[in-house]
Design an enzyme around this catalytic site. Structure first.
Site, PDB file in Angstrom:
ATOM      1  N   ARG A 222       0.843  -1.188   0.000  1.00  0.00           N
ATOM      2  CA  ARG A 222       0.000   0.000   0.000  1.00  0.00           C
ATOM      3  C   ARG A 222       0.890   1.254   0.000  1.00  0.00           C
ATOM      4  O   ARG A 222       1.932   1.289   0.652  1.00  0.00           O
ATOM      5  CB  ARG A 222      -0.894   0.039   1.240  1.00  0.00           C
ATOM      6  CG  ARG A 222      -2.055  -0.934   1.192  1.00  0.00           C
ATOM      7  CD  ARG A 222      -3.096  -0.552   0.144  1.00  0.00           C
ATOM      8  NE  ARG A 222      -4.257  -1.433   0.142  1.00  0.00           N
ATOM      9  CZ  ARG A 222      -4.414  -2.484  -0.658  1.00  0.00           C
ATOM     10  NH1 ARG A 222      -3.479  -2.821  -1.536  1.00  0.00           N
ATOM     11  NH2 ARG A 222      -5.522  -3.206  -0.602  1.00  0.00           N
ATOM     12  N   HIS A 270      -0.747  -0.230  -9.832  1.00  0.00           N
ATOM     13  CA  HIS A 270      -1.435  -1.109  -8.868  1.00  0.00           C
ATOM     14  C   HIS A 270      -1.899  -2.400  -9.582  1.00  0.00           C
ATOM     15  O   HIS A 270      -3.093  -2.717  -9.614  1.00  0.00           O
ATOM     16  CB  HIS A 270      -2.636  -0.407  -8.217  1.00  0.00           C
ATOM     17  CG  HIS A 270      -3.063  -1.072  -6.928  1.00  0.00           C
ATOM     18  ND1 HIS A 270      -3.447  -0.381  -5.807  1.00  0.00           N
ATOM     19  CD2 HIS A 270      -3.155  -2.385  -6.587  1.00  0.00           C
ATOM     20  CE1 HIS A 270      -3.764  -1.227  -4.849  1.00  0.00           C
ATOM     21  NE2 HIS A 270      -3.584  -2.461  -5.301  1.00  0.00           N
TER      22      HIS A 270
HETATM   23  P1  NAP Z   1      -1.938 -11.392   5.226  1.00  0.00           P
HETATM   24  O1  NAP Z   1      -2.095 -12.804   4.789  1.00  0.00           O
HETATM   25  O2  NAP Z   1      -2.901 -10.845   6.207  1.00  0.00           O
HETATM   26  O3  NAP Z   1      -0.458 -11.274   5.810  1.00  0.00           O
HETATM   27  C1  NAP Z   1      -0.003 -10.161   6.489  1.00  0.00           C
HETATM   28  C2  NAP Z   1       1.419 -10.425   6.987  1.00  0.00           C
HETATM   29  O4  NAP Z   1       1.943  -9.202   7.497  1.00  0.00           O
HETATM   30  C3  NAP Z   1       1.456 -11.439   8.115  1.00  0.00           C
HETATM   31  O5  NAP Z   1       2.587 -12.243   8.007  1.00  0.00           O
HETATM   32  C4  NAP Z   1       1.566 -10.554   9.360  1.00  0.00           C
HETATM   33  O6  NAP Z   1       2.240 -11.136  10.436  1.00  0.00           O
HETATM   34  C5  NAP Z   1       2.410  -9.427   8.811  1.00  0.00           C
HETATM   35  N1  NAP Z   1       2.233  -8.211   9.622  1.00  0.00           N
HETATM   36  C6  NAP Z   1       1.106  -7.508   9.820  1.00  0.00           C
HETATM   37  N2  NAP Z   1       1.330  -6.470  10.645  1.00  0.00           N
HETATM   38  C7  NAP Z   1       2.648  -6.529  10.977  1.00  0.00           C
HETATM   39  C8  NAP Z   1       3.491  -5.747  11.798  1.00  0.00           C
HETATM   40  N3  NAP Z   1       3.026  -4.670  12.455  1.00  0.00           N
HETATM   41  N4  NAP Z   1       4.778  -6.114  11.916  1.00  0.00           N
HETATM   42  C9  NAP Z   1       5.247  -7.200  11.266  1.00  0.00           C
HETATM   43  N5  NAP Z   1       4.502  -7.991  10.464  1.00  0.00           N
HETATM   44  C10 NAP Z   1       3.215  -7.653  10.324  1.00  0.00           C
HETATM   45  O7  NAP Z   1      -1.953 -10.409   3.988  1.00  0.00           O
HETATM   46  P2  NAP Z   1      -1.687 -10.763   2.445  1.00  0.00           P
HETATM   47  O8  NAP Z   1      -2.844 -11.460   1.875  1.00  0.00           O
HETATM   48  O9  NAP Z   1      -0.354 -11.397   2.336  1.00  0.00           O
HETATM   49  O10 NAP Z   1      -1.660  -9.298   1.803  1.00  0.00           O
HETATM   50  C11 NAP Z   1      -0.742  -8.323   2.227  1.00  0.00           C
HETATM   51  C12 NAP Z   1      -1.110  -6.988   1.620  1.00  0.00           C
HETATM   52  O11 NAP Z   1      -0.781  -6.970   0.233  1.00  0.00           O
HETATM   53  C13 NAP Z   1      -2.599  -6.641   1.631  1.00  0.00           C
HETATM   54  O12 NAP Z   1      -3.011  -6.156   2.890  1.00  0.00           O
HETATM   55  C14 NAP Z   1      -2.677  -5.585   0.548  1.00  0.00           C
HETATM   56  O13 NAP Z   1      -2.462  -4.315   1.121  1.00  0.00           O
HETATM   57  C15 NAP Z   1      -1.515  -5.914  -0.367  1.00  0.00           C
HETATM   58  N6  NAP Z   1      -1.955  -6.344  -1.706  1.00  0.00           N
HETATM   59  C16 NAP Z   1      -1.523  -5.645  -2.791  1.00  0.00           C
HETATM   60  C17 NAP Z   1      -1.896  -6.046  -4.056  1.00  0.00           C
HETATM   61  C18 NAP Z   1      -1.397  -5.338  -5.272  1.00  0.00           C
HETATM   62  O14 NAP Z   1      -1.819  -5.651  -6.381  1.00  0.00           O
HETATM   63  N7  NAP Z   1      -0.474  -4.420  -5.135  1.00  0.00           N
HETATM   64  C19 NAP Z   1      -2.714  -7.176  -4.219  1.00  0.00           C
HETATM   65  C20 NAP Z   1      -3.143  -7.843  -3.088  1.00  0.00           C
HETATM   66  C21 NAP Z   1      -2.746  -7.437  -1.829  1.00  0.00           C
HETATM   67  P3  NAP Z   1       1.652 -12.421  11.208  1.00  0.00           P
HETATM   68  O15 NAP Z   1       1.763 -13.551  10.231  1.00  0.00           O
HETATM   69  O16 NAP Z   1       2.558 -12.589  12.338  1.00  0.00           O
HETATM   70  O17 NAP Z   1       0.233 -12.056  11.529  1.00  0.00           O
HETATM   71  C1  GLV Z   2      -5.302  -5.246  -3.975  1.00  0.00           C
HETATM   72  O1  GLV Z   2      -4.541  -4.365  -3.758  1.00  0.00           O
HETATM   73  C2  GLV Z   2      -5.959  -5.999  -2.928  1.00  0.00           C
HETATM   74  O2  GLV Z   2      -5.838  -5.643  -1.757  1.00  0.00           O
HETATM   75  O3  GLV Z   2      -6.641  -6.986  -3.280  1.00  0.00           O
END
Ligand code: NAP
Ligand code: GLV
Length: 307
Positions: A222, A270
């Protein structure tokens, strides 16, 4: 069930989503405005207040993985479960983008592209993958898949999460106290954290200064994770070598923003991991079936943690 679609889609988005949802949810009543009987809201960046006044609402299912905007809406009913998009196809797409960025930074592809535009022939010293350390911040759905994919190419990979985790071939670290040590070692930092109060503006001048000199910074999560002016200053000062940015404080990135023309910034619109309606609609359908059958719901957001 009555299923409200509260999505900020344009016509071309709807052209993909409507048939995918209709096919995955046969027999459900899909409505685009409250009909007084809404059981489930399928949301994608809904406008603020869109979920107010739905007395029968039992599930909010996001088509986005990141739910910070949804959780920030004061009209989100407090007791209703919120599920986010978790789709292996999306994880794979993100891992591809992360690997592309790492390979491009490691092999100097962005530099060579600049040299080509200038008509200059100037090979640089070659470095081995196992001499290159990559930090993946966030070891959730996206981060874990990306870290494993990058490690499989021979890079040394450090992973960082909130709580301790184990991941084959990845050196894992957890908690705030370990972040600076991770950043100081990394030639490339890939941000895949969710946006929460704890990670908002995480990359400010002080944090960027703790990164290894000449490191590459890849933000696929983000825009609000980064203080953009501080990142530009770190690039201009030569402390950071290159940034690959898919997400921005304001999207679309406004015309004339310095990132557009900065020689050390690569801009993506994005697009690191787009939700694929074909697979995502099936993820939604599985959760609606679980709701109907009284089984546990998948991919629930922990509202207190913000992800
Ligand atoms: P997720 O499964 O919820 O994983 C989040 C990870 O971040 C977990 O490992 C969590 O730790 C860690 N985390 C959260 N807060 C933290 C902190 N304060 N300090 C250290 N580690 C922390 O999320 P995801 O599905 O992988 O997605 C991650 C993000 O990618 C989304 O929230 C979104 O913003 C972004 N995204 C971007 C796109 C794009 O096209 N650019 C697409 C999809 C998603 P724990 O495992 O210990 O809980
Ligand atoms: C894209 O950024 C998503 O959060 O799915």
């Amino acid at each position: 069930m009555s299923v409200l679609l509260a999505c900020d889609f344009d016509t071309s988005d709807w052209a993909q989503w409507r048939p995918a949802l209709l096919q995955a949810l046969p027999g459900e009543r899909l409505v685009e405005a409250d009909d007084g009987e809404v059981d489930v809201a399928i949301v994608a960046n809904p406008s603020a207040g869109a979920l107010a006044g739905l007395p029968r609402l039992r599930l909010v299912q996001s088509l986005w993985a990141g739910v910070e905007r949804l959780l920030a809406d004061p009209a989100l009913p407090p007791g209703v479960p919120v599920a986010r998009m978790v789709d292996p196809a999306m994880n794979a797409a993100m891992a591809e983008t992360a690997l592309w960025a790492v390979l491009s930074l490691h092999r100097g592809s962005f530099r060579y592209a600049r040299l080509q535009r200038e008509g200059r022939w100037s090979p640089h010293a070659q470095r081995r993958a196992d001499e290159t350390t990559v930090a993946v911040l966030g070891l959730g759905q996206m981060g874990r898949t990306a870290a494993l994919r990058i490690a499989a190419q021979g890079y040394r990979v450090l992973g960082w999460s909130a709580r301790p985790q184990a991941l084959d071939g990845v050196e894992t670290h957890a908690g705030d106290a370990t972040l600076d040590g991770v950043l100081a070692q990394a030639d490339v930092v890939v941000n895949l954290l969710p946006l929460t109060p704890a990670t908002h503006r995480l990359f400010d001048a002080a944090r960027l200064a703790r990164m290894k000199p000449r490191a590459g910074f890849v933000n696929l999560a983000r825009g609000a994770h980064v203080v953009e002016a501080d990142l530009l200053a770190a690039l201009d000062a030569g402390h950071l070598r290159q940034a690959v940015l898919d997400v921005f404080a304001t999207e679309p990135l406004p015309p004339g923003h310095p990132f557009w023309s900065h020689p050390r910034v690569v801009v993506l619109p994005h697009a690191a991991a787009q939700t694929d309606p074909r697979s995502a609609a099936r993820v939604v359908a599985d959760n609606l079936r679980a709701l109907r059958d009284g089984r546990p719901l998948a991919h629930l957001v922990d509202r207190a943690r913000g992800y």
